[in-house]
Design an enzyme around this catalytic site. Sequence first.
Site, PDB file in Angstrom:
ATOM      1  N   TYR A 193       0.863  -1.185   0.000  1.00  0.00           N
ATOM      2  CA  TYR A 193       0.000   0.000   0.000  1.00  0.00           C
ATOM      3  C   TYR A 193       0.896   1.230   0.000  1.00  0.00           C
ATOM      4  O   TYR A 193       1.854   1.311   0.770  1.00  0.00           O
ATOM      5  CB  TYR A 193      -0.876  -0.020   1.260  1.00  0.00           C
ATOM      6  CG  TYR A 193      -1.793   1.173   1.406  1.00  0.00           C
ATOM      7  CD1 TYR A 193      -2.953   1.284   0.640  1.00  0.00           C
ATOM      8  CD2 TYR A 193      -1.518   2.173   2.340  1.00  0.00           C
ATOM      9  CE1 TYR A 193      -3.805   2.370   0.783  1.00  0.00           C
ATOM     10  CE2 TYR A 193      -2.365   3.255   2.493  1.00  0.00           C
ATOM     11  CZ  TYR A 193      -3.502   3.356   1.714  1.00  0.00           C
ATOM     12  OH  TYR A 193      -4.354   4.433   1.869  1.00  0.00           O
ATOM     13  N   ASP A 201       9.186   2.625  -0.508  1.00  0.00           N
ATOM     14  CA  ASP A 201       8.191   3.331   0.286  1.00  0.00           C
ATOM     15  C   ASP A 201       8.477   3.013   1.749  1.00  0.00           C
ATOM     16  O   ASP A 201       8.118   1.947   2.251  1.00  0.00           O
ATOM     17  CB  ASP A 201       6.788   2.888  -0.126  1.00  0.00           C
ATOM     18  CG  ASP A 201       5.714   3.601   0.690  1.00  0.00           C
ATOM     19  OD1 ASP A 201       6.074   4.256   1.697  1.00  0.00           O
ATOM     20  OD2 ASP A 201       4.535   3.492   0.332  1.00  0.00           O
ATOM     21  N   LYS A 205       4.770   9.440   8.457  1.00  0.00           N
ATOM     22  CA  LYS A 205       4.595   8.955   9.823  1.00  0.00           C
ATOM     23  C   LYS A 205       5.625   9.537  10.806  1.00  0.00           C
ATOM     24  O   LYS A 205       5.505  10.676  11.214  1.00  0.00           O
ATOM     25  CB  LYS A 205       4.564   7.425   9.829  1.00  0.00           C
ATOM     26  CG  LYS A 205       3.382   6.877   8.976  1.00  0.00           C
ATOM     27  CD  LYS A 205       3.058   5.460   9.272  1.00  0.00           C
ATOM     28  CE  LYS A 205       2.053   4.865   8.318  1.00  0.00           C
ATOM     29  NZ  LYS A 205       0.653   5.126   8.618  1.00  0.00           N
TER      30      LYS A 205
END
Length: 429
Positions: free
Chosen positions: A144, A239, A267
């Site tokens: 994702y 990622d 994050k």
Amino acid sequence: MIFDKSIAAFNEAIKHIPGGVNSPVRAFKSVNNSPVFISKAKGSKVYDIDGNEYIDYVGTWGPAILGHADSDVIDAISKAAAGGTSFGAPTLLETEMAKLIKYMIPSIESVRMVNSGTEATMSALRLARGYTKRELVVKFEGCYHGHGDSFLIKAGSGALTLGEPSSPGVTSGTAHSTLTAKFNDLSSVYDLFSKYGEQIAAVILEPITGNMGVVAPTREFITGVRDICTKYGTVLIFDEVMTGFRVASGGAQQLLEIKPDLTTLGKIIGGGLPVGAYGGKKEIMDCLSPKGPVYQAGTLSGNPLAMAAGYATLSKINNNPNFYGQLEDKALYLEKKINVLINRYSIPAVYNRVGSMSTLFFTELETVETFDDVMTCDTSKFAQYFNLSLNAGIYLAPSQFEAGFVSIAHTQYDLDKTLEALELAFARL
Ligand code: HOZ
């Protein structure tokens, strides 16, 4: 536990917000429950509006590596806020932040700040396309990369949890530009390159997955992906929105000893505020406007509050040479004891962990190494486990296909209390 206020709050939210939430997986739909509404968080704990206290393993989906409301981070945000919350103009701290990121992740020679992980991956992909003058992108099933159109093809996280891995609304043109391969299956990557190699702008992957649960790459797979990208002049994008500053100070690429061409971050880099970043080889990054022709911009990019929170978080990590050792000790302690419990209660489950991120997969398999392995999981068993844990004061991600996070604020007492609660849950499964 009593959840009356959260239930009422959700019934009210549903009237005004699609599905009652601002991000789908929060709705607790796949665990047949309704969400707890959080009132505050501190250290390793979150508290709901009914007054229930939980030991938190969601950590706001990864950012809270120092625990919630860390006093240094709060001080930095407060000081920055007093000086103004947004300028839309350069600040000194942005350059300090870029220097610190480059120091911690040496493959990053130049870095651009954005506002979320999704923005980072979308922008990195445009940059890779602009740099290579090619259109196709390869992603991996179950990985994702935020909710950009190009990535909502066989995606993980909430898209997988809620049964929409390839979302309606993505045009067929976009979908055709995204090719999907299988994580930990190098032959699936070779197949795509043998057909389309010269047209592939980028390969993007979570080098250690978190959004289909935690799965580490095999050595053969990750080195093979690096080599084939080099051979074809394809931009390799790691990622590291989840793994960056999480599994090591230099992210998954440090652990795996593989240098991507571009890295996307989010994050932890925001210290709990909305931040993303992407960076990598200077030659590629220099294609970005205003130096080059590839456009990307944002009023809130490099926002002073976000920079202050992120810089305070990264500095605190960087200044503690023992930081990752301490996290590893806590996470390893949990892993060992959870495996004892799995055996004691004959639970068909596999516990995957890399550093302080982990997933307990409810499967009959002996190991979980691929997306197909992940798909064997018994999601209703997970739902039962989740709800038993929640009722015992343990806040886990409400999906089988997510990672759990230990923070530096988790104490030995927290870990032992967690194990007691999980033992009760296992006994009832
Ligand atoms: N995509 C996030 C988990 N991998 C969910 C974020 C959220 O709901 O806050």
